[in-house]
Design a protein around this motif. Structure first.
Motif, short mmCIF file in Angstrom:
data_model
loop_
_atom_site.label_atom_id
_atom_site.label_comp_id
_atom_site.label_asym_id
_atom_site.label_seq_id
_atom_site.Cartn_x
_atom_site.Cartn_y
_atom_site.Cartn_z
N HIS A 141 0.81 -1.29 0.03
CA HIS A 141 0.07 -0.10 -0.08
C HIS A 141 0.97 1.18 -0.08
O HIS A 141 0.38 2.17 0.19
CB HIS A 141 -0.96 -0.01 1.34
CG HIS A 141 -1.97 -1.11 1.18
ND1 HIS A 141 -1.49 -2.39 1.77
CD2 HIS A 141 -3.18 -1.27 0.65
CE1 HIS A 141 -2.69 -3.29 1.80
NE2 HIS A 141 -3.64 -2.43 1.04
N LEU A 143 2.94 3.47 -1.74
CA LEU A 143 3.19 3.87 -3.13
C LEU A 143 4.61 4.62 -3.03
O LEU A 143 5.46 4.20 -4.37
CB LEU A 143 2.44 4.79 -3.79
CG LEU A 143 1.07 4.35 -4.37
CD1 LEU A 143 0.07 5.47 -4.85
CD2 LEU A 143 1.01 3.08 -5.31
N TYR A 153 2.88 -1.41 -12.65
CA TYR A 153 2.01 -1.44 -11.23
C TYR A 153 0.44 -1.78 -11.65
O TYR A 153 -0.01 -1.54 -13.08
CB TYR A 153 1.57 -0.04 -10.75
CG TYR A 153 3.08 0.45 -10.40
CD1 TYR A 153 3.48 0.58 -9.02
CD2 TYR A 153 3.99 1.18 -11.30
CE1 TYR A 153 4.65 1.02 -8.74
CE2 TYR A 153 5.30 1.77 -10.84
CZ TYR A 153 5.49 1.55 -9.58
OH TYR A 153 6.73 2.25 -9.40
N ILE A 155 -3.28 -1.60 -10.11
CA ILE A 155 -4.00 -1.47 -9.03
C ILE A 155 -4.99 -2.24 -8.86
O ILE A 155 -6.10 -2.46 -9.62
CB ILE A 155 -4.43 0.09 -9.21
CG1 ILE A 155 -3.22 1.01 -9.60
CG2 ILE A 155 -5.15 0.82 -7.81
CD1 ILE A 155 -2.13 1.14 -8.77
N HIS A 157 -8.60 -2.92 -6.72
CA HIS A 157 -9.67 -2.69 -5.69
C HIS A 157 -10.64 -3.69 -5.46
O HIS A 157 -11.26 -4.46 -6.59
CB HIS A 157 -10.18 -1.24 -6.05
CG HIS A 157 -11.20 -0.83 -5.04
ND1 HIS A 157 -10.57 -0.28 -3.98
CD2 HIS A 157 -12.26 -0.64 -5.15
CE1 HIS A 157 -11.76 0.18 -3.32
NE2 HIS A 157 -12.83 0.20 -4.20
N GLN A 163 -6.60 -0.60 -12.71
CA GLN A 163 -5.77 0.00 -13.67
C GLN A 163 -4.36 -0.58 -13.65
O GLN A 163 -3.70 -1.28 -12.78
CB GLN A 163 -5.28 1.47 -13.07
CG GLN A 163 -6.38 2.55 -13.66
CD GLN A 163 -5.87 3.72 -13.35
OE1 GLN A 163 -5.39 4.23 -12.40
NE2 GLN A 163 -6.39 4.83 -14.28
N GLU A 164 -3.75 -0.55 -14.87
CA GLU A 164 -2.18 -0.96 -15.15
C GLU A 164 -1.53 0.28 -15.60
O GLU A 164 -1.82 1.09 -16.38
CB GLU A 164 -2.36 -1.90 -16.18
CG GLU A 164 -2.94 -3.18 -15.69
CD GLU A 164 -2.83 -4.45 -16.85
OE1 GLU A 164 -1.82 -4.90 -17.01
OE2 GLU A 164 -3.86 -4.55 -17.42
N LEU A 170 2.30 6.35 -13.16
CA LEU A 170 1.97 6.57 -11.65
C LEU A 170 2.61 7.84 -11.20
O LEU A 170 1.93 8.51 -10.47
CB LEU A 170 2.49 5.34 -11.10
CG LEU A 170 2.27 5.36 -9.63
CD1 LEU A 170 0.59 5.12 -9.35
CD2 LEU A 170 2.92 4.11 -8.82
N LEU A 180 -6.44 7.92 -8.75
CA LEU A 180 -6.58 6.80 -9.38
C LEU A 180 -7.96 6.28 -9.56
O LEU A 180 -8.44 6.18 -8.54
CB LEU A 180 -5.76 5.78 -8.73
CG LEU A 180 -4.29 5.96 -8.56
CD1 LEU A 180 -3.57 4.98 -7.93
CD2 LEU A 180 -3.66 6.12 -10.12
#
Length: 187
Positions: A141, A143, A153, A155, A157, A163-164, A170, A180
Motif C-alpha cells: 500500500h 506507493l 503497477y 492497482i 480494488h 488500472q495498469e 503513476l 486513481l
C-alpha cells in the motif's frame, strides 16, 4: 476465486505451496512463517525436498554464500528468536533464493520494518531483479516505496484489477494529485 494462472505459457492450477515451489514460484508472506526456536539453517531446510537438500550439500555454506552475494548479512547458525524483523524478512527471502525461484512474490515486504531494514530490503530486491533477472511481484500500500522498486503497477480494488500503469504514468498521476480511478474495473 476466479481467473486463471498461466506459467511458462501453460494454464495450470497450483495444487499446494510445494507444487508452487517445484514450479519455481516463491512467496514471502507479510506474517513470517519461521519457527523461532530453530536456527536459520533449520528453518530453510524445512521447505526443501530431500533431493534439493542433497543437491545443495552444505546448506549453511550456501546460505552464507547467498547472504554475502546479496548483502543479506544473515548468520545461518543464529536462532530466529534473536533476529530483528528485517533479518527475519531476509531469511524468508533467502529461503526462496535457496530454492532458485523464477518468480518471487512479496506480500507487504517492508511492513513493520525500521528505516534501516526498509533500505536493506529495497537494496536486496533491486539487486535480485538486476542480477538474477528474477520476476518480483510486490503487494504493498506504500506507493512511495513501490516507486523506488517497481517498473509496472497493477492497482487492485475489491479483488479487481482496476488500472495498469507504468512507473512514469503513476508518478505523473501522483505529482498531479489525480485520483486513481476505480471506475470500470477489469475483471
Amino acid at each position: 476465486d476466479s481467473g486463471s494462472i498461466v506459467w511458462d505459457g501453460q494454464e495450470l492450477q497450483i495444487r499446494s505451496p510445494s507444487h508452487a515451489r517445484e514450479l519455481g514460484i516463491g512467496m514471502v508472506f507479510q506474517h513470517f512463517s519461521l519457527f523461532e526456536t530453530l536456527s536459520v539453517t533449520e528453518n530453510i531446510a524445512l521447505c526443501l525436498t530431500p533431493s534439493m537438500r542433497e543437491q545443495i550439500g552444505d546448506l549453511a555454506g550456501r546460505i552464507r554464500e547467498l547472504s554475502g552475494n546479496y548483502g543479506l548479512n544473515i548468520d545461518p547458525d543464529r536462532y530466529v528468536f534473536s533476529l530483528s524483523m528485517g533479518e527475519r524478512q531476509r531469511v524468508e527471502i533467502l529461503r526462496c533464493l535457496i530454492q532458485q525461484v523464477k518468480l518471487l512474490i512479496l506480500d507487504e515486504p517492508i511492513n513493520g520494518l525500521d528505516p534501516q531494514g526498509i533500505v536493506e530490503v529495497r537494496e536486496t530486491i533491486q539487486k535480485l531483479a538486476k542480477e538474477r533477472g528474477m520476476t518480483i511481484c510486490i503487494s504493498s500500500h506504500i506507493l512511495e516505496e513501490l516507486s523506488k522498486l517497481a517498473t509496472d503497477y497493477g492497482i487492485i480494488h475489491n479483488g479487481c484489477l482496476v488500472q495498469e500503469l507504468t512507473r512514469e504514468e503513476l508518478m505523473k498521476k501522483c505529482s498531479e494529485r489525480i485520483e486513481l480511478t476505480l471506475d470500470n474495473p477489469k475483471q
